[in-house]
Design an enzyme around this catalytic site. Structure first.
Site, PDB file in Angstrom:
ATOM      1  N   VAL A  54       0.570   1.527  -4.396  1.00 18.22           N
ATOM      2  CA  VAL A  54       0.734   0.428  -3.448  1.00 18.22           C
ATOM      3  C   VAL A  54       0.360   0.802  -2.018  1.00 18.22           C
ATOM      4  CG1 VAL A  54       3.148   0.865  -2.776  1.00 18.22           C
ATOM      5  CG2 VAL A  54       2.302  -1.500  -2.937  1.00 18.22           C
ATOM      6  N   TYR A  55       0.250   2.079  -1.703  1.00 19.60           N
ATOM      7  CA  TYR A  55      -0.079   2.478  -0.336  1.00 19.60           C
ATOM      8  C   TYR A  55      -1.493   2.026   0.019  1.00 19.60           C
ATOM      9  CZ  TYR A  55       4.002   5.597  -0.688  1.00 19.60           C
ATOM     10  OH  TYR A  55       5.264   6.120  -0.860  1.00 19.60           O
ATOM     11  N   SER A  56      -1.552   1.101   0.969  1.00 15.52           N
ATOM     12  CA  SER A  56      -2.821   0.505   1.384  1.00 15.52           C
ATOM     13  C   SER A  56      -3.591  -0.032   0.181  1.00 15.52           C
ATOM     14  CB  SER A  56      -3.677   1.496   2.184  1.00 15.52           C
ATOM     15  OG  SER A  56      -3.058   1.807   3.410  1.00 15.52           O
ATOM     16  N   ASN A  57      -2.844  -0.572  -0.791  1.00 17.46           N
ATOM     17  CA  ASN A  57      -3.437  -1.200  -1.971  1.00 17.46           C
ATOM     18  C   ASN A  57      -4.398  -0.272  -2.709  1.00 17.46           C
ATOM     19  OD1 ASN A  57      -3.610  -3.423  -3.725  1.00 17.46           O
ATOM     20  ND2 ASN A  57      -5.523  -4.092  -2.801  1.00 17.46           N
ATOM     21  N   GLY A  58      -3.991   0.974  -2.872  1.00 17.20           N
ATOM     22  CA  GLY A  58      -4.793   1.939  -3.616  1.00 17.20           C
ATOM     23  C   GLY A  58      -5.665   2.827  -2.764  1.00 17.20           C
TER      24      GLY A  58
END
Length: 342
Positions: A54-58
């Site tokens: 989920v961090y920066s959407n991958g």
């Protein structure tokens, strides 16, 4: 760098774990700069890297994957799944359906065929823990995961998962990732003792109190910081700021920056394996690396206890997990006609 055993896995990890949440759009969007930060951390002896889908959407996983090319075998690599990765209601959670897909996506972004630690980012009360552990067991047996862990699980959920794994012959959680800092010590009551009882390693997040223990946030002052732009309430919590105002002179008296005091405090607990640092810039990393040899005396630890008593939280982090019983008023209140004692 000293190394510690991650629970009873036999895996050796550094007391500082490099958290990758700030690598990508949410933090440092410059991939090359983020890669230099990762390389410097590795060169300093940090061998433990933690990220999440989920961090920066991958994007964080993509950056980490680039940085580890040619160095993957020397790094203990951890990632997480659970939080939403799209609008589809099944692109989240702890179901077999999602975890298998989430891991495949993470492996692709990381450019590797396995992760050393695959963690469940948050509990999912709507999913049987047996369902989750069964899926994770298959991923371990397929060679795609070396060990599994939980994150932000209450002590009761940790115990339930351990019992379920034993009864069903499934892989058990080998690690837990809770929040822990001088300002948030509630895990000292149950979570850390439970982890120690079951031989689980712990990698604690937010050892700098969600940014407050950097010394940049002071009572009666506004700080123009990257983190401040997200509107976190914990950064303006008067109780937390009052504690910070007492900790700053304590750190000065001990002859160290507040950041070094905060980090040394977290890794001094015998139940803590590693503390996750989350630098966004090279200066952030340099400051934290400069404190790796810091050792707090019993006198200093006693003074910290006097400011924030053991087992207590001063306010709460915006990102902290609240179980349904806390989130939903209906679970805490009887129907009106059932509330009377007479």
């Amino acid at each position: 760098m000293q190394y510690r055993t991650l629970g009873r896995t036999g895996i050796k990890v550094s007391p500082y774990c490099l958290g990758a949440m700030m690598f990508g759009a949410i933090g440092n969007p410059e991939h090359d700069d983020s890669i230099r930060i990762i390389h410097k951390a590795l060169d300093a002896g940090i061998n433990f890297v933690d990220t999440a889908d989920v961090y920066s959407n991958g994007e964080s996983e993509v950056v980490v994957g680039k940085a580890l090319k040619g160095r993957r075998d020397h790094v203990v690599l951890a990632t997480k799944a659970h939080l939403p990765m799209g609008d589809d209601p099944n692109q989240q959670g702890n179901s077999r359906r999602w975890l298998v897909r989430a891991l495949e996506d993470s492996l692709r972004r990381l450019g590797t065929d396995h992760v050393d630690l695959f963690q469940i980012h948050r509990p999912a009360p709507d999913t049987d823990v047996e369902e989750t552990l069964s899926a994770l067991t298959d991923l371990v047996r397929a060679g795609k995961v070396r060990a599994i862990g939980s994150s932000a699980f209450p002590a009761s959920d940790i115990v339930e998962a351990q019992w379920t794994a034993e009864r069903r012959g499934l892989q058990r959680f080998r690690t837990e990732q809770p929040s822990y800092s001088i300002l948030n010590r509630s895990i000292e009551r149950e979570v850390l003792p439970v982890c120690q009882r079951y031989g689980m390693g712990t990698l604690v997040w937010s050892p700098l109190g969600g940014g407050l223990l950097t010394g940049r946030y002071r009572k009666g002052r506004q700080a123009a910081t990257h983190r401040g732009g997200f509107g976190f309430k914990h950064l303006s919590d008067e109780r937390r700021l009052d504690a910070v105002e007492q900790l700053i002179p304590l750190a000065a008296k001990a002859g160290m920056p507040l950041t070094h005091l905060a980090m040394a405090f977290t890794i001094a607990h015998p139940g803590v394996t590693s503390a996750i640092i989350g630098p966004r810039t090279m200066d952030h990393l340099d400051d934290l690396l400069a404190g790796t040899e810091t050792v707090l005396t019993d006198e200093t630890l006693d003074q910290i206890d006097a400011i924030v008593p053991p087992g207590t939280d001063v306010g709460r982090l915006d990102m902290a997990y609240d179980p349904p019983a806390v989130q939903q008023a209906a679970l805490r209140r009887r129907l009106p006609d059932e509330r009377s004692a007479a």
